[in-house]
Design an enzyme around this catalytic site. Structure first.
Site, PDB file in Angstrom:
ATOM      1  N   ASP A  67       0.980  -1.137   0.021  1.00 44.34           N
ATOM      2  CA  ASP A  67      -0.153  -0.130  -0.007  1.00 44.34           C
ATOM      3  C   ASP A  67       0.833   1.508  -0.046  1.00 44.34           C
ATOM      4  O   ASP A  67       2.075   1.257   0.284  1.00 44.34           O
ATOM      5  CB  ASP A  67      -1.056   0.085   1.221  1.00 44.34           C
ATOM      6  CG  ASP A  67      -0.334  -0.499   2.642  1.00 44.34           C
ATOM      7  OD1 ASP A  67       0.999  -0.293   2.741  1.00 44.34           O
ATOM      8  OD2 ASP A  67      -0.902  -0.903   3.465  1.00 44.34           O
ATOM      9  N   ASN A 136      -7.642  -2.928  14.034  1.00 40.37           N
ATOM     10  CA  ASN A 136      -9.132  -3.043  13.490  1.00 40.37           C
ATOM     11  C   ASN A 136      -9.275  -4.315  12.669  1.00 40.37           C
ATOM     12  O   ASN A 136     -10.312  -4.279  12.062  1.00 40.37           O
ATOM     13  CB  ASN A 136      -9.821  -2.036  13.207  1.00 40.37           C
ATOM     14  CG  ASN A 136      -9.113  -1.175  11.836  1.00 40.37           C
ATOM     15  OD1 ASN A 136      -8.262  -1.921  11.279  1.00 40.37           O
ATOM     16  ND2 ASN A 136      -9.746  -0.280  11.286  1.00 40.37           N
ATOM     17  N   HIS A 138      -7.335  -4.716   9.920  1.00 39.57           N
ATOM     18  CA  HIS A 138      -7.112  -4.429   8.502  1.00 39.57           C
ATOM     19  C   HIS A 138      -5.744  -5.194   8.119  1.00 39.57           C
ATOM     20  O   HIS A 138      -4.737  -5.321   8.929  1.00 39.57           O
ATOM     21  CB  HIS A 138      -6.974  -2.716   8.220  1.00 39.57           C
ATOM     22  CG  HIS A 138      -6.034  -2.002   8.803  1.00 39.57           C
ATOM     23  ND1 HIS A 138      -6.142  -1.009   9.450  1.00 39.57           N
ATOM     24  CD2 HIS A 138      -4.660  -2.076   8.602  1.00 39.57           C
ATOM     25  CE1 HIS A 138      -4.924  -0.390   9.553  1.00 39.57           C
ATOM     26  NE2 HIS A 138      -3.905  -1.138   9.106  1.00 39.57           N
ATOM     27  N   GLU A 143      -9.668  -1.812   5.130  1.00 42.75           N
ATOM     28  CA  GLU A 143     -10.475  -1.237   6.254  1.00 42.75           C
ATOM     29  C   GLU A 143     -11.610  -2.433   6.404  1.00 42.75           C
ATOM     30  O   GLU A 143     -12.204  -3.108   5.595  1.00 42.75           O
ATOM     31  CB  GLU A 143     -10.882   0.246   6.105  1.00 42.75           C
ATOM     32  CG  GLU A 143      -9.648   1.171   6.257  1.00 42.75           C
ATOM     33  CD  GLU A 143      -8.928   1.278   7.485  1.00 42.75           C
ATOM     34  OE1 GLU A 143      -8.952   0.217   8.510  1.00 42.75           O
ATOM     35  OE2 GLU A 143      -8.495   2.298   7.643  1.00 42.75           O
TER      36      GLU A 143
HETATM   37  C1  GLP Z   1      -0.359   0.235   8.431  1.00 43.32           C
HETATM   38  C2  GLP Z   1      -0.096  -0.495   7.276  1.00 43.32           C
HETATM   39  C3  GLP Z   1      -0.565  -1.876   7.518  1.00 43.32           C
HETATM   40  C4  GLP Z   1       0.367  -2.420   8.602  1.00 43.32           C
HETATM   41  C5  GLP Z   1      -0.268  -1.720   9.873  1.00 43.32           C
HETATM   42  C6  GLP Z   1       0.132  -2.352  11.295  1.00 43.32           C
HETATM   43  O1  GLP Z   1      -1.676   0.758   8.476  1.00 43.32           O
HETATM   44  N1  GLP Z   1      -0.821  -0.055   6.137  1.00 43.32           N
HETATM   45  O2  GLP Z   1       0.037  -2.791   6.360  1.00 43.32           O
HETATM   46  O3  GLP Z   1       0.319  -3.800   8.937  1.00 43.32           O
HETATM   47  O4  GLP Z   1      -0.253  -0.370   9.728  1.00 43.32           O
HETATM   48  O5  GLP Z   1       1.266  -1.328  11.658  1.00 43.32           O
HETATM   49  P1  GLP Z   1       2.293  -1.754  12.815  1.00 43.32           P
HETATM   50  O6  GLP Z   1       3.160  -2.929  12.306  1.00 43.32           O
HETATM   51  O7  GLP Z   1       3.094  -0.572  13.044  1.00 43.32           O
HETATM   52  O8  GLP Z   1       1.432  -2.117  14.043  1.00 43.32           O
END
Ligand code: GLP
Length: 244
Positions: A67, A136, A138, A143
């Site tokens: 992304d 959440n 995702h 989402e």
């Molecule tokens: C972002 C990314 C996701 C990732 C998520 C969790 O929203 N788009 O791909 O998995 O964060 O992030 P973290 O690893 O910092 O908890």
């Protein structure tokens, strides 16, 4: 869904690193999918160490990222492009032309989504995709409520995700409101998936993933439909799951 419970963040990163290195060695032209966020940083550090020890080369590796924020240019330190260059790609020998990260500053976002899908198809599908998970549920930036049949698309970020990610920005107002993300169906087409989870703040999320229903309200639950998913979770993240 295969679950590997490890002691802590460091062990999670090492375990994932071992799998990625083996995959690179096993295939002639490996196609790897990478993720951003804090969770995979330890994995990327380990991959750089393995590269420096000459245990692995990224010369023949093609990469796709899940992304990118809409509106952040590649040279913006808060963009996912910048993150990946900084955390991994600048430190290994992956050819620049093999790196694919959605472009969040193009004038035609729909075309960008279409072209991204096309590049994955041309590369012959992703052999191993690394995933993190949002609080959440995702995956990528899919989402809650995203159709399991979704392909790469533009999403409106929820307030909870913008809040969770605001730690990388000066204020919540600066967090973009939209992003481009690989769709759930695109993710499910990856041949193998590794989901990394660490820390107590993800414990409820992991419990819901492993024990909850398969529903579009919890995007990561789609992974139950895939036959080669491994969750590598540390003890803190597994707090509410009964598994030794
Ligand atoms: C972002 C990314 C996701 C990732 C998520 C969790 O929203 N788009 O791909 O998995 O964060 O992030 P973290 O690893 O910092 O908890």
């Amino acid at each position: 869904m295969n679950v590997i419970k490890v002691k802590d963040y460091q062990e999670m990163s090492k375990e994932a690193c071992k799998i990625v290195v083996e995959k690179i060695k096993e295939l002639d032209r490996p196609v790897l999918g990478f993720a951003t966020g804090s969770t995979p940083i330890g994995l990327y550090q380990c991959l750089i160490e393995e590269y420096n020890k000459k245990n692995v080369s990224f010369q023949d590796v093609t990469t796709f990222n899940l992304d990118e924020y809409v509106g952040l240019a590649p040279d913006d330190p808060r963009s996912y492009y910048y993150f990946m260059m900084d955390q991994l790609f600048n430190h290994v020998d992956v050819p620049q032309e093999n790196i694919h990260i959605p472009n969040g500053v193009t004038s035609d976002l729909e075309k960008e989504c279409h072209d991204f899908e096309e590049s994955i198809r041309k590369a012959g599908q992703i052999d191993l995709q690394i995933l993190g998970i949002g609080p959440n549920g995702h995956i990528g930036f899919n989402e809650p409520g995203t159709k399991f049949s979704s392909r790469t698309h533009v999403v409106k970020l929820t307030e909870s995700t913008r809040n969770a990610n605001s730690r990388f920005f000066d204020s919540i107002e600066e967090v973009p409101t939209e992003a481009i993300t690989m769709g759930i169906e695109t993710i499910l087409e990856c041949k193998e998936i590794i989901l990394l989870v660490s820390g107590e703040n993800k414990a409820e999320t992991v419990a819901q993933l492993l024990n909850g229903d398969i529903t579009e309200d919890f995007p990561a639950s789609a992974l139950h439909k895939h036959n080669n998913v491994t969750v590598i979770a540390d003890e803190a993240a597994m707090k509410y799951v009964n598994k030794d």
